[in-house]
Write an enzyme that holds these catalytic residues in place. Structure first.
Site, mmCIF file in Angstrom:
data_model
loop_
_atom_site.group_PDB
_atom_site.id
_atom_site.type_symbol
_atom_site.label_atom_id
_atom_site.label_comp_id
_atom_site.label_asym_id
_atom_site.label_seq_id
_atom_site.Cartn_x
_atom_site.Cartn_y
_atom_site.Cartn_z
ATOM 1 N N ARG A 1 0.691 -1.030 -0.026
ATOM 2 C CA ARG A 1 -0.002 -0.043 0.107
ATOM 3 C C ARG A 1 0.821 1.112 0.002
ATOM 4 N NH1 ARG A 1 2.247 2.065 3.428
ATOM 5 N NH2 ARG A 1 0.611 3.700 3.693
ATOM 6 N N ASP B 1 -2.060 10.795 -2.281
ATOM 7 C CA ASP B 1 -2.157 9.746 -3.494
ATOM 8 C C ASP B 1 -2.455 10.222 -4.823
ATOM 9 O OD1 ASP B 1 -3.107 8.353 -0.507
ATOM 10 O OD2 ASP B 1 -3.002 6.620 -2.138
ATOM 11 N N ASN C 1 -5.597 12.288 -0.028
ATOM 12 C CA ASN C 1 -4.670 11.441 0.962
ATOM 13 C C ASN C 1 -5.693 10.756 1.874
ATOM 14 O OD1 ASN C 1 -2.345 10.794 1.740
ATOM 15 N ND2 ASN C 1 -2.296 12.028 3.498
HETATM 16 O O1 MRU Z 1 -4.533 3.460 2.012
HETATM 17 P P1 MRU Z 1 -2.886 3.391 1.971
HETATM 18 O O2 MRU Z 1 -2.365 2.742 3.309
HETATM 19 O O3 MRU Z 1 -2.526 2.933 0.759
HETATM 20 O O4 MRU Z 1 -2.810 5.033 2.056
HETATM 21 C C1 MRU Z 1 -1.595 5.508 2.009
HETATM 22 C C2 MRU Z 1 -1.820 6.897 2.041
HETATM 23 O O5 MRU Z 1 -2.850 7.642 1.993
HETATM 24 C C3 MRU Z 1 -0.308 7.924 1.844
HETATM 25 O O6 MRU Z 1 -0.383 8.992 2.714
HETATM 26 C C4 MRU Z 1 -0.201 8.225 0.376
HETATM 27 O O7 MRU Z 1 -0.271 7.168 -0.367
HETATM 28 C C5 MRU Z 1 1.086 8.648 -0.032
HETATM 29 S S1 MRU Z 1 2.507 7.466 0.241
HETATM 30 C C6 MRU Z 1 3.864 8.039 -0.261
#
Ligand code: MRU
Length: 342
Positions: free
Chosen positions: A47, A235, A245
């Site tokens: 993730r 994201d 995000n």
């Molecule tokens: O649901 P996730 O754990 O994939 O979410 C991750 C985030 O929201 C991070 O802040 C984002 O992907 C940036 S990672 C460099």
């Protein structure tokens, strides 16, 4: 720097650190086919926006390596099959732009050179580029942290979400490496606890001064004057500078505006989406209610959006790998990330 690798690739073998089990168990999953890669992304064994993109690139290589070797002799069929796999893989999670960005890159490369070797090279280039991108974000962002500061971060935008230095954490890693003393406050990040399980783990393993808080404690710490700045990852940043995000990011941005605390976003060029104008246009993943309910909640209706949208006007600056974008963000991002882009 000795940070955990979310994605490992050697001798044609793809391994993903199973982040669902961290920090209790450190174990790698081998991805042997397309379905395995899709599931690892969808169930969040891997993730974090950049790591998802990197894993997707390699998954396509593994998937195509599993096809009939004669397919390479038929370029149109090779491309059609790759396209089919790419479509399926991109459906694993909708919000982080890195996933569709990475599969598109692999497909574009294949159009120029429809061979397994070419797509494998491209997947490795995506991975190598991400290391350099994280380092550049660290170099630009490090001066935002001063000795003695309290830095709050949300979710995990660290090595586990990208490569080596991570994005939001890159300024922290580089300053820590130089011996600067500062404290990182990590919020738990309900419901999946990426802060408590992942960020707190990787930063404390690196020897940083880490304090864990519940998500609902941020305002109190800010009121106490403990937080000098917030740095989060993203994201997707849309053309106007809105930041998509992890759910809870918007809460922090609003609190920062209230307490006059700088709110910074680390955005690799791979997470910038100039094709989407506003944050509200982005599909926000809604995950299973069981993640929120756990074992002890009353069995009622649940909402579980995994991300939120922070409007550009609440963002102090966006730290990119090509410089720091200051408001007005739309123009600054375009100048930094679209002009001279490769
Ligand atoms: O649901 P996730 O754990 O994939 O979410 C991750 C985030 O929201 C991070 O802040 C984002 O992907 C940036 S990672 C460099």
């Amino acid at each position: 720097m000795n940070t955990p690798s979310a994605v490992r690739w050697h001798d044609g073998k793809l391994e993903l650190l199973d982040q669902r089990k961290l920090p209790a168990v450190v174990t790698y999953l081998e991805i042997k086919d397309l379905r395995g890669g899709w599931e690892a992304i969808n169930t969040m064994a891997v993730r974090g926006a950049p790591a998802i993109g990197i894993a997707a690139g390699y998954t396509l290589v593994v998937a195509m390596a599993g096809e009939d070797p004669n397919l390479e002799a038929e370029p149109q069929q090779f491309l059609a099959r790759l396209d089919q796999h790419a479509h399926y893989l991109a459906s694993a999670r909708p919000t982080a732009v890195n996933l569709s960005w990475a599969v598109r890159r692999i497909c574009e490369r294949a159009k120029r050179s429809p061979t397994l070797r070419a797509i494998r090279d491209e997947a490795q280039i995506i991975h190598e580029e991400d290391r350099a991108i994280c380092r550049a974000i660290g170099d630009y962002g490090r001066r935002l942290i001063e000795p003695g500061n309290g830095v709050l971060t949300h979710c995990n935008a660290g090595a586990l979400a990208a490569s080596e230095l991570g994005t939001a954490t890159a300024p922290m890693y580089l300053n820590h490496q130089q011996g600067m003393s500062f404290r990182v406050y990590v919020d738990e990040t309900r419901p999946l606890l990426q802060g408590a399980r992942l960020t707190a783990w990787e930063l404390s393993e690196a020897g940083m001064d880490v304090t864990l808080i519940c998500d609902n404690m941020a305002a109190t710490l800010m009121a106490e004057g403990k937080i000098d700045l917030v740095i989060v990852g993203t994201d997707r940043v849309t053309r106007n500078g809105d930041v998509v995000n992890k759910i809870g990011t918007l809460n922090l941005a609003i609190l920062c505006a209230h307490y006059d605390i700088p709110f910074y976003v680390a955005c690799p060029s791979s997470s910038y989406d100039p094709e989407t104008e506003f944050g509200h246009e982005v599909v926000i993943e809604e995950r299973d209610p069981s993640e929120v309910l756990g074992e002890n909640a009353a069995r009622v209706a649940v909402r579980n959006p995994a991300f939120d949208v922070t409007p550009a006007n609440l963002v102090t600056a966006i730290i990119t790998d090509r410089g720091i974008a200051q408001p007005p963000l739309a123009a600054a991002l375009e100048r930094l990330l679209m002009e001279n882009s490769t």
